[in-house]
Design a protein around this motif. Structure first.
Motif, PDB file in Angstrom:
ATOM      1  N   GLU A 125      42.715  54.698  36.727  1.00  0.00           N
ATOM      2  CA  GLU A 125      41.548  54.140  37.381  1.00  0.00           C
ATOM      3  C   GLU A 125      40.753  55.236  38.078  1.00  0.00           C
ATOM      4  OE1 GLU A 125      41.790  50.348  39.487  1.00  0.00           O
ATOM      5  OE2 GLU A 125      43.945  50.431  39.072  1.00  0.00           O
ATOM      6  N   PHE A 182      38.310  56.073  41.410  1.00  0.00           N
ATOM      7  CA  PHE A 182      38.040  55.573  42.752  1.00  0.00           C
ATOM      8  C   PHE A 182      36.984  56.425  43.444  1.00  0.00           C
ATOM      9  CE2 PHE A 182      42.415  54.454  41.816  1.00  0.00           C
ATOM     10  CZ  PHE A 182      42.425  53.099  42.124  1.00  0.00           C
ATOM     11  N   ASN A 183      36.151  55.777  44.244  1.00  0.00           N
ATOM     12  CA  ASN A 183      35.258  56.505  45.137  1.00  0.00           C
ATOM     13  C   ASN A 183      36.066  56.973  46.329  1.00  0.00           C
ATOM     14  OD1 ASN A 183      32.790  56.187  43.779  1.00  0.00           O
ATOM     15  ND2 ASN A 183      32.530  54.141  44.606  1.00  0.00           N
ATOM     16  N   ASP A 191      31.812  53.546  48.325  1.00  0.00           N
ATOM     17  CA  ASP A 191      32.490  52.293  48.680  1.00  0.00           C
ATOM     18  C   ASP A 191      33.975  52.490  48.401  1.00  0.00           C
ATOM     19  OD1 ASP A 191      33.580  49.781  48.932  1.00  0.00           O
ATOM     20  OD2 ASP A 191      32.148  48.795  47.600  1.00  0.00           O
ATOM     21  N   THR A 205      36.504  50.507  49.186  1.00  0.00           N
ATOM     22  CA  THR A 205      37.269  49.255  49.277  1.00  0.00           C
ATOM     23  C   THR A 205      38.486  49.263  48.360  1.00  0.00           C
ATOM     24  OG1 THR A 205      35.237  48.070  49.822  1.00  0.00           O
ATOM     25  CG2 THR A 205      37.113  46.744  49.097  1.00  0.00           C
ATOM     26  N   ARG A 206      38.315  49.643  47.095  1.00  0.00           N
ATOM     27  CA  ARG A 206      39.431  49.584  46.135  1.00  0.00           C
ATOM     28  C   ARG A 206      40.531  50.581  46.466  1.00  0.00           C
ATOM     29  NH1 ARG A 206      37.970  49.678  40.186  1.00  0.00           N
ATOM     30  NH2 ARG A 206      40.184  49.332  40.094  1.00  0.00           N
ATOM     31  N   ILE A 207      40.159  51.805  46.809  1.00  0.00           N
ATOM     32  CA  ILE A 207      41.198  52.810  47.079  1.00  0.00           C
ATOM     33  C   ILE A 207      41.958  52.491  48.369  1.00  0.00           C
ATOM     34  CG2 ILE A 207      39.797  54.510  48.307  1.00  0.00           C
ATOM     35  CD1 ILE A 207      41.288  56.675  46.650  1.00  0.00           C
ATOM     36  N   LYS A 208      41.320  51.759  49.278  1.00  0.00           N
ATOM     37  CA  LYS A 208      41.996  51.373  50.524  1.00  0.00           C
ATOM     38  C   LYS A 208      43.150  50.403  50.252  1.00  0.00           C
ATOM     39  CE  LYS A 208      39.822  51.228  54.479  1.00  0.00           C
ATOM     40  NZ  LYS A 208      38.923  50.880  55.575  1.00  0.00           N
ATOM     41  N   THR A 209      43.098  49.684  49.135  1.00  0.00           N
ATOM     42  CA  THR A 209      44.196  48.776  48.801  1.00  0.00           C
ATOM     43  C   THR A 209      45.485  49.545  48.503  1.00  0.00           C
ATOM     44  OG1 THR A 209      43.674  48.661  46.425  1.00  0.00           O
ATOM     45  CG2 THR A 209      42.622  47.022  47.877  1.00  0.00           C
TER      46      THR A 209
END
Length: 101
Positions: free
Chosen positions: A1, A3-4, A47, A49-53
């Motif tokens: 994946e 990620f930003n 953004d 958001t996804r990498i913070k998961t």
């Protein structure tokens, strides 16, 4: 994946220029020629958001990241000034335009 990665905070251009000016310990005032490239995005930030998961949290503020970048630039020596020639070429191609046209 893919990620930003960044601070996850939007930063206004004038604020970024202030951060950059401070990092270089310069009194230079920004020149805002009211020109743009039609393909440029007007509002952009990482953004995260996804990498913070996955537990990512930014360790650097934008100010700290810019300071580190400036220190790195200083270590490698003065970069060549290429912007003026590139801007001239983009204007010749009519890629850079005055706002409102």
């Amino acid at each position: 994946e893919v990620f930003n990665v960044g601070t996850g905070r939007a930063t206004k251009l004038l604020d970024f220029l202030s951060i950059l000016t401070k990092a270089y310990n310069s009194g230079i005032k920004p020149v805002l020629p009211n020109e743009y490239r039609p393909i440029d995005l007007r509002h952009l930030y990482a953004d995260i958001t996804r990498i913070k998961t996955f537990g990512f949290e930014p360790e650097y503020s934008i100010e700290a990241g810019v300071r580190e970048y400036v220190n790195w630039i200083r270590k490698i020596g003065s970069p060549k000034e290429y912007f003026s020639k590139a801007m001239e070429y983009l204007k010749e191609l009519k890629i850079v335009r005055k706002a409102g046209r």
